[in-house]
Design a protein around this motif. Structure first.
Motif, PDB file in Angstrom:
ATOM      1  N   THR A 169       0.829  -1.206   0.000  1.00  0.00           N
ATOM      2  CA  THR A 169       0.000   0.000   0.000  1.00  0.00           C
ATOM      3  C   THR A 169       0.868   1.261   0.000  1.00  0.00           C
ATOM      4  O   THR A 169       0.548   2.242  -0.660  1.00  0.00           O
ATOM      5  CB  THR A 169      -0.917   0.019   1.233  1.00  0.00           C
ATOM      6  OG1 THR A 169      -0.125  -0.181   2.392  1.00  0.00           O
ATOM      7  CG2 THR A 169      -1.964  -1.063   1.138  1.00  0.00           C
TER       8      THR A 169
ATOM      9  N   ARG B 249       2.353   1.793  -3.474  1.00  0.00           N
ATOM     10  CA  ARG B 249       1.389   2.314  -4.452  1.00  0.00           C
ATOM     11  C   ARG B 249       1.017   3.757  -4.167  1.00  0.00           C
ATOM     12  O   ARG B 249       0.500   4.446  -5.040  1.00  0.00           O
ATOM     13  CB  ARG B 249       0.142   1.420  -4.467  1.00  0.00           C
ATOM     14  CG  ARG B 249       0.447   0.079  -5.101  1.00  0.00           C
ATOM     15  CD  ARG B 249      -0.685  -0.877  -5.008  1.00  0.00           C
ATOM     16  NE  ARG B 249      -0.213  -2.233  -5.295  1.00  0.00           N
ATOM     17  CZ  ARG B 249      -0.807  -3.328  -4.859  1.00  0.00           C
ATOM     18  NH1 ARG B 249      -1.884  -3.234  -4.122  1.00  0.00           N
ATOM     19  NH2 ARG B 249      -0.324  -4.501  -5.162  1.00  0.00           N
TER      20      ARG B 249
ATOM     21  N   PHE C   1      -5.184   4.926 -15.409  1.00  0.00           N
ATOM     22  CA  PHE C   1      -5.533   3.803 -16.268  1.00  0.00           C
ATOM     23  C   PHE C   1      -6.014   4.257 -17.643  1.00  0.00           C
ATOM     24  O   PHE C   1      -6.259   5.438 -17.887  1.00  0.00           O
ATOM     25  CB  PHE C   1      -6.607   2.953 -15.600  1.00  0.00           C
ATOM     26  CG  PHE C   1      -6.119   2.251 -14.370  1.00  0.00           C
ATOM     27  CD1 PHE C   1      -5.743   0.929 -14.397  1.00  0.00           C
ATOM     28  CD2 PHE C   1      -6.018   2.932 -13.166  1.00  0.00           C
ATOM     29  CE1 PHE C   1      -5.289   0.281 -13.277  1.00  0.00           C
ATOM     30  CE2 PHE C   1      -5.560   2.299 -12.029  1.00  0.00           C
ATOM     31  CZ  PHE C   1      -5.197   0.969 -12.093  1.00  0.00           C
TER      32      PHE C   1
ATOM     33  N   GLN D  24      -6.557   5.108   5.814  1.00  0.00           N
ATOM     34  CA  GLN D  24      -7.578   4.109   6.100  1.00  0.00           C
ATOM     35  C   GLN D  24      -7.641   3.708   7.570  1.00  0.00           C
ATOM     36  O   GLN D  24      -8.700   3.479   8.095  1.00  0.00           O
ATOM     37  CB  GLN D  24      -7.378   2.875   5.220  1.00  0.00           C
ATOM     38  CG  GLN D  24      -5.971   2.360   5.215  1.00  0.00           C
ATOM     39  CD  GLN D  24      -5.521   2.012   3.828  1.00  0.00           C
ATOM     40  OE1 GLN D  24      -6.047   2.563   2.871  1.00  0.00           O
ATOM     41  NE2 GLN D  24      -4.575   1.110   3.715  1.00  0.00           N
TER      42      GLN D  24
ATOM     43  N   MET E 170     -12.322  -0.232 -11.393  1.00  0.00           N
ATOM     44  CA  MET E 170     -12.588   0.651 -10.268  1.00  0.00           C
ATOM     45  C   MET E 170     -11.878   0.136  -9.024  1.00  0.00           C
ATOM     46  O   MET E 170     -11.341   0.914  -8.233  1.00  0.00           O
ATOM     47  CB  MET E 170     -14.085   0.720 -10.025  1.00  0.00           C
ATOM     48  CG  MET E 170     -14.529   2.115  -9.691  1.00  0.00           C
ATOM     49  SD  MET E 170     -16.266   2.293  -9.914  1.00  0.00           S
ATOM     50  CE  MET E 170     -16.906   1.282  -8.626  1.00  0.00           C
TER      51      MET E 170
ATOM     52  N   GLU F 277      -9.166  -1.745  -9.128  1.00  0.00           N
ATOM     53  CA  GLU F 277      -7.733  -1.572  -9.389  1.00  0.00           C
ATOM     54  C   GLU F 277      -7.302  -0.140  -9.132  1.00  0.00           C
ATOM     55  O   GLU F 277      -6.215   0.108  -8.620  1.00  0.00           O
ATOM     56  CB  GLU F 277      -7.412  -1.962 -10.832  1.00  0.00           C
ATOM     57  CG  GLU F 277      -7.304  -3.449 -11.016  1.00  0.00           C
ATOM     58  CD  GLU F 277      -6.716  -3.807 -12.354  1.00  0.00           C
ATOM     59  OE1 GLU F 277      -6.635  -2.919 -13.226  1.00  0.00           O
ATOM     60  OE2 GLU F 277      -6.349  -4.974 -12.530  1.00  0.00           O
ATOM     61  N   ALA F 278      -8.163   0.806  -9.510  1.00  0.00           N
ATOM     62  CA  ALA F 278      -7.829   2.216  -9.278  1.00  0.00           C
ATOM     63  C   ALA F 278      -7.591   2.453  -7.797  1.00  0.00           C
ATOM     64  O   ALA F 278      -6.677   3.171  -7.406  1.00  0.00           O
ATOM     65  CB  ALA F 278      -8.952   3.106  -9.787  1.00  0.00           C
ATOM     66  N   SER F 279      -8.411   1.828  -6.979  1.00  0.00           N
ATOM     67  CA  SER F 279      -8.248   2.013  -5.543  1.00  0.00           C
ATOM     68  C   SER F 279      -6.979   1.331  -5.033  1.00  0.00           C
ATOM     69  O   SER F 279      -6.237   1.903  -4.244  1.00  0.00           O
ATOM     70  CB  SER F 279      -9.478   1.454  -4.825  1.00  0.00           C
ATOM     71  OG  SER F 279      -9.288   1.479  -3.449  1.00  0.00           O
ATOM     72  N   PHE F 280      -6.721   0.115  -5.526  1.00  0.00           N
ATOM     73  CA  PHE F 280      -5.477  -0.556  -5.139  1.00  0.00           C
ATOM     74  C   PHE F 280      -4.280   0.285  -5.565  1.00  0.00           C
ATOM     75  O   PHE F 280      -3.307   0.433  -4.826  1.00  0.00           O
ATOM     76  CB  PHE F 280      -5.370  -1.936  -5.800  1.00  0.00           C
ATOM     77  CG  PHE F 280      -6.380  -2.921  -5.312  1.00  0.00           C
ATOM     78  CD1 PHE F 280      -6.674  -3.016  -3.963  1.00  0.00           C
ATOM     79  CD2 PHE F 280      -7.047  -3.755  -6.192  1.00  0.00           C
ATOM     80  CE1 PHE F 280      -7.612  -3.929  -3.499  1.00  0.00           C
ATOM     81  CE2 PHE F 280      -7.982  -4.670  -5.747  1.00  0.00           C
ATOM     82  CZ  PHE F 280      -8.259  -4.755  -4.400  1.00  0.00           C
ATOM     83  N   ALA F 281      -4.364   0.847  -6.785  1.00  0.00           N
ATOM     84  CA  ALA F 281      -3.239   1.613  -7.321  1.00  0.00           C
ATOM     85  C   ALA F 281      -3.006   2.896  -6.533  1.00  0.00           C
ATOM     86  O   ALA F 281      -1.960   3.508  -6.649  1.00  0.00           O
ATOM     87  CB  ALA F 281      -3.490   1.942  -8.783  1.00  0.00           C
ATOM     88  N   LEU F 282      -4.000   3.311  -5.743  1.00  0.00           N
ATOM     89  CA  LEU F 282      -3.807   4.491  -4.906  1.00  0.00           C
ATOM     90  C   LEU F 282      -3.348   4.089  -3.505  1.00  0.00           C
ATOM     91  O   LEU F 282      -3.335   4.902  -2.592  1.00  0.00           O
ATOM     92  CB  LEU F 282      -5.104   5.286  -4.814  1.00  0.00           C
ATOM     93  CG  LEU F 282      -5.523   5.975  -6.109  1.00  0.00           C
ATOM     94  CD1 LEU F 282      -6.947   6.482  -6.004  1.00  0.00           C
ATOM     95  CD2 LEU F 282      -4.584   7.120  -6.415  1.00  0.00           C
ATOM     96  N   GLY F 283      -3.002   2.824  -3.340  1.00  0.00           N
ATOM     97  CA  GLY F 283      -2.440   2.392  -2.074  1.00  0.00           C
ATOM     98  C   GLY F 283      -3.478   2.005  -1.038  1.00  0.00           C
ATOM     99  O   GLY F 283      -3.217   2.102   0.154  1.00  0.00           O
ATOM    100  N   LYS F 284      -4.654   1.580  -1.490  1.00  0.00           N
ATOM    101  CA  LYS F 284      -5.661   1.149  -0.525  1.00  0.00           C
ATOM    102  C   LYS F 284      -5.621  -0.369  -0.386  1.00  0.00           C
ATOM    103  O   LYS F 284      -5.353  -1.078  -1.352  1.00  0.00           O
ATOM    104  CB  LYS F 284      -7.059   1.578  -0.993  1.00  0.00           C
ATOM    105  CG  LYS F 284      -7.246   3.072  -0.989  1.00  0.00           C
ATOM    106  CD  LYS F 284      -7.345   3.606   0.412  1.00  0.00           C
ATOM    107  CE  LYS F 284      -7.335   5.120   0.388  1.00  0.00           C
ATOM    108  NZ  LYS F 284      -7.379   5.708   1.710  1.00  0.00           N
TER     109      LYS F 284
END
Lengths: 306, 330
Positions: A134, A137, A144, A165, B203, B205-212
Motif C-alpha cells: 500500500t 502504491r 488507467f 484508512q 474501479m 484496481e484504481a483504488s489498489f493503485a492508490l495504495g488502498k
C-alpha cells in the motif's frame, strides 16, 4: 486518438510513400512528413511539444526484471532507468508486455493470481518488494486507460487517497487545500471549482481522466504510471492531457504506455521499445525515432508491423 | 390547441396520419410465428388482466370498508363487528417484523455477497455458500416457520420469547423476525452479488493503485458503488417479509394485540401482522369479518405497491449507476 486504429491503418495503407521503398531509408526522410503519411489526422498537433528543460534524476531502476504468468514469460530481463524530469514512453505492439511491465512497477501484477516476477525494481535505491504494497502504491501512482472515477463526488475522488484508512479520517477542511492543489495541477480546477460536490460520473471523458490524474497525484507520488491515458479520449482532451504530462514531469517521474507513436514522439523524452516481452531499444526520443539502433525498432516505427 | 392564436400559414400542416415505411404483415409470417405471436399477446394481456383485477377488486372492496379509524384503533374481541375495533396492532406488527427481519437480513446478505465475489476462496466454500442461499430461497416459508419453532423452543433461546419454567413457547417478534430474515436474505444477497459482478474491475484496481487495502477498497469504493443494488434487494426482501403469513401464525402467535412478554418487552412478546389479521378475519379463519379482511388486504396491497414503486425509484436516485451500460447490455 486511438493508437490501435493508427497501427491498423498503417497495415492497411501500404501505398503510402514512407515505406514504398522498404523500411530502410527512413533516416533520410523528414520525420514529420513521414508521420503525416502514417496518419495525417493524428499530426494536427505539434509534432513535438514545447517543454522546459529539467534536470533528470533517477528515481526508479529496473534490474533484470522478468514477469511470468504461470510459466509464460510476459516480460524478459528488462533493465531500465526511470528519471524524474523525464517522460518515458513504453511503445510496442499489442501483447508485447508494456502494460505488464508498467503494472509490475507498483506491484499491481500481484493481483493476478498466477503472476510472478524475478529481478529487482529499485525505488530510490530501495527494493520495491521490501516496501509494503500500500505504501509503494502511494509513492508509485497510476492512471488507467479508461477513466475510472469512483462513484462519488469530485472532492471525495481526489481526497480518496489522502484519507488514511486506519488512522483518524482527516476533516474536509484539512483536505481542501490539498484537493484544490491537486485539481489545479491536473488543470481541472477552473472547470469544476463551482461545485466540488458534483458526482464525478457527470464529468466528460477528458475531465474524468484529468480527475483521475488529480486523484493519482494528490498524495504527491514520486512516480506516475500512465497506461494509455489518452486512448479513450478525443484529440482535444488528448492535447490537454499531453500538456499536463509535460508540466507534471518536472516534479515526478512519468512512465506512459502508448500505442500511439505520434503521441510518444510528442511527449516523451525517452522511448523504450518492447517486442514480445523483450526490451529491444531504449533511448532519447529523437534518436529512437530518427536513427534507431535496432532493425525491429526501425520496422515498427515505419509501420511494417503493428 | 390554442384557438386564440392565429395559425401560422408558413408552417406546413402536420400529416393526418404519420407515414410508416412498408413492413411485413402478420399474414405473411410462418404459421409457427403467428401462433407464437398470438400466444405471447394472450398470455401477456392475461397476466395484466389478473394483476389489474386484483388491484381493482381491492380498490373497490377494500376501500369501501376502509375507514381511517380502522388504521388507528386497536382490535378487540367482540361478538359484534362494530365493537371489534381496527387493525392498528396488525400494522405495527407488520412494520416491526419488517424492521427486525431487514436488520438481520441486510448485513448477512451483503457481507455474504461481498465475501463470495470479492474473496470467494477457497472455491469450494464459495460454491457451498452460493447453493446454501439458493436452498434458503427455495424453502417454503412454512418449513422455515416450523424449523424456527423447533429452534426457539430450546431452552437456550428461552429469553427471546415468552417462557415458562418448563420451556419456551418460541413465539415472539424476535423469533419471527429472525426467521423472516431467511425470506429477505436471498433477494438482498442476489441483488448485491449482481451489483458487485457488474462493478468494473478497473474501479477496484484504481483504488489498489492508490495504495488502498482490499478491505478499504470494499468499504470506500465497492460498497458505495452497489448501494443501490443493496437498496433494491432490501426492498424486495421487505416485500416478501410483509407478505408472509406462515411465520406470523407459527412464530408470532397471530394474537389479536401486541403483547409484552418475557425479558425483552414487546420484542419478546407476541402479536400479529396484516397478513395474519386478514387470515383470521376471513371466512377461512375464525373472525368471519370479510369486510375488515378486505380493508386490511387493501392496506397491505397498497404497501406492497408502494414498495415496488420504491424499488423502481431507488434505481434512479443520484444519476445513472456506475455500471448502467453493463446492465443495459445484459
Amino acid at each position: 486518438m486511438n493508437g490501435r486504429a493508427g497501427a491498423v491503418r498503417n497495415r492497411l495503407a501500404p501505398e503510402s510513400p514512407a515505406w514504398q521503398n522498404g523500411p530502410l531509408p527512413i533516416e533520410k526522410l523528414d520525420l514529420e512528413a513521414q508521420l503525416m503519411a502514417i496518419a495525417p489526422e493524428q499530426t494536427n498537433t505539434r509534432p513535438r511539444r514545447a517543454r522546459a528543460a529539467v534536470t533528470a534524476v533517477e528515481r526508479l531502476r529496473l534490474e533484470d526484471v522478468s514477469v511470468f504468468y504461470g510459466n509464460t514469460p510476459a516480460v524478459k530481463n528488462v533493465s531500465l532507468s526511470i528519471r524524474q524530469g523525464e517522460v518515458l514512453a513504453l511503445i510496442g505492439p499489442s501483447g508485447c508486455g508494456k502494460t505488464t511491465l508498467l503494472r509490475t512497477l507498483n506491484r499491481l501484477t500481484e493481483l493476478t493470481p498466477n503472476a510472478s516476477h524475478s529481478g529487482r525494481v529499485l525505488l530510490d535505491g530501495e527494493d520495491t518488494d521490501d516496501i509494503v504494497d500500500t505504501e509503494l502504491r502511494r509513492r508509485v501512482s497510476m492512471v488507467f486507460q479508461q477513466p475510472n472515477p469512483f462513484p462519488m463526488s469530485i472532492f471525495d475522488n481526489v481526497g480518496f487517497a489522502l484519507r488514511e484508512q486506519s488512522r483518524k479520517r482527516p476533516r474536509r477542511r484539512e483536505l481542501e487545500p490539498l484537493v484544490d492543489h491537486a485539481l489545479q495541477r491536473a488543470g481541472l480546477h477552473d472547470e469544476v471549482r463551482a461545485d466540488l460536490n458534483r458526482s464525478a460520473l457527470r464529468l466528460s471523458g477528458g475531465q474524468q481522466q484529468r480527475l483521475c490524474i488529480a486523484r493519482a497525484i494528490a498524495q504527491e507520488p514520486e512516480i506516475l504510471l500512465m497506461d494509455e491515458p489518452c486512448s479513450a479520449l478525443d484529440p482535444r482532451s488528448t492535447a490537454v492531457i499531453e500538456d499536463l504530462i509535460l508540466q507534471l514531469r518536472e516534479d515526478l517521474a512519468i512512465v506512459v504506455v502508448t500505442h500511439n507513436l505520434q503521441q510518444a514522439h510528442r511527449i516523451a523524452d525517452r522511448v523504450a521499445f518492447m517486442y514480445l516481452g523483450d526490451l529491444v531499444e531504449a533511448g532519447e526520443t529523437e534518436q529512437v525515432f530518427s536513427d534507431p539502433r535496432e532493425e525491429q525498432t526501425r520496422e515498427y516505427i515505419a509501420g511494417v508491423f503493428g | 390547441m390554442a384557438s386564440a392564436q392565429p395559425v401560422d400559414s408558413t408552417r406546413p400542416a402536420p400529416p393526418r396520419r404519420r407515414r410508416h415505411g412498408r413492413r411485413s404483415s402478420l399474414r405473411s409470417w410462418r404459421l409457427r410465428d403467428q401462433i407464437t405471436f398470438v400466444l405471447a399477446w394472450t398470455v401477456g394481456l392475461g397476466l395484466c388482466a389478473v394483476a389489474i383485477s386484483v388491484v381493482v377488486f381491492f380498490a373497490v372492496e377494500g376501500i369501501q370498508y376502509l375507514r381511517p379509524s380502522l388504521l388507528v384503533t386497536h382490535p378487540s374481541a367482540s361478538v359484534s363487528q362494530s365493537g371489534s375495533g381496527g387493525f392498528l396492532d396488525a400494522i405495527e406488527g407488520t412494520v416491526l417484523l419488517g424492521a427486525i427481519g431487514l436488520l438481520i437480513a441486510v448485513p448477512i446478505g451483503v457481507v455474504t455477497a461481498v465475501w463470495v465475489i470479492e474473496y470467494g476462496r477457497p472455491r469450494w466454500l464459495g460454491r457451498i455458500v452460493e447453493s446454501t442461499v439458493e436452498i434458503i430461497a427455495g424453502t417454503p416459508d412454512i418449513v422455515i416457520a416450523i424449523f424456527g419453532l423447533a429452534l426457539f423452543q430450546l431452552g437456550a433461546f428461552s429469553f427471546l420469547s415468552f417462557s415458562e419454567p418448563g420451556g419456551a413457547f418460541g413465539r415472539s417478534f424476535l423469533t419471527a423476525g429472525a426467521m423472516m430474515s431467511f425470506l429477505a436474505i436471498p433477494p438482498v444477497y442476489t441483488a448485491t452479488r449482481n451489483g458487485l459482478i457488474a462493478t468494473p474491475r478497473q474501479m477496484r484496481e484504481a483504488s489498489f493503485a492508490l495504495g488502498k487495502t482490499r478491505i478499504a477498497t470494499i468499504r470506500r469504493v465497492v460498497l458505495p458503488a452497489v448501494r443501490r443494488d443493496i437498496a433494491t434487494g432490501s426492498t424486495l426482501g421487505l416485500a416478501r417479509i410483509i407478505g408472509d403469513t406462515a411465520i406470523v401464525i407459527l412464530l408470532l402467535g397471530a394474537t389479536l394485540r401486541l403483547q409484552s412478554d418475557g425479558a425483552l418487552g414487546f420484542l419478546s412478546g407476541t402479536g400479529s401482522s396484516l397478513t395474519s389479521y386478514i387470515y383470521n378475519n376471513s371466512p377461512a379463519g375464525d373472525g368471519n369479518a370479510p369486510d375488515k379482511a378486505y380493508a386490511a388486504a387493501a392496506v397491505l396491497l397498497l404497501l406492497v405497491l408502494v414498495l415496488n414503486w420504491g424499488v423502481g425509484r431507488i434505481g434512479r436516485i443520484g444519476g445513472p449507476p456506475i455500471h448502467a451500460e453493463r446492465r443495459l447490455g445484459a
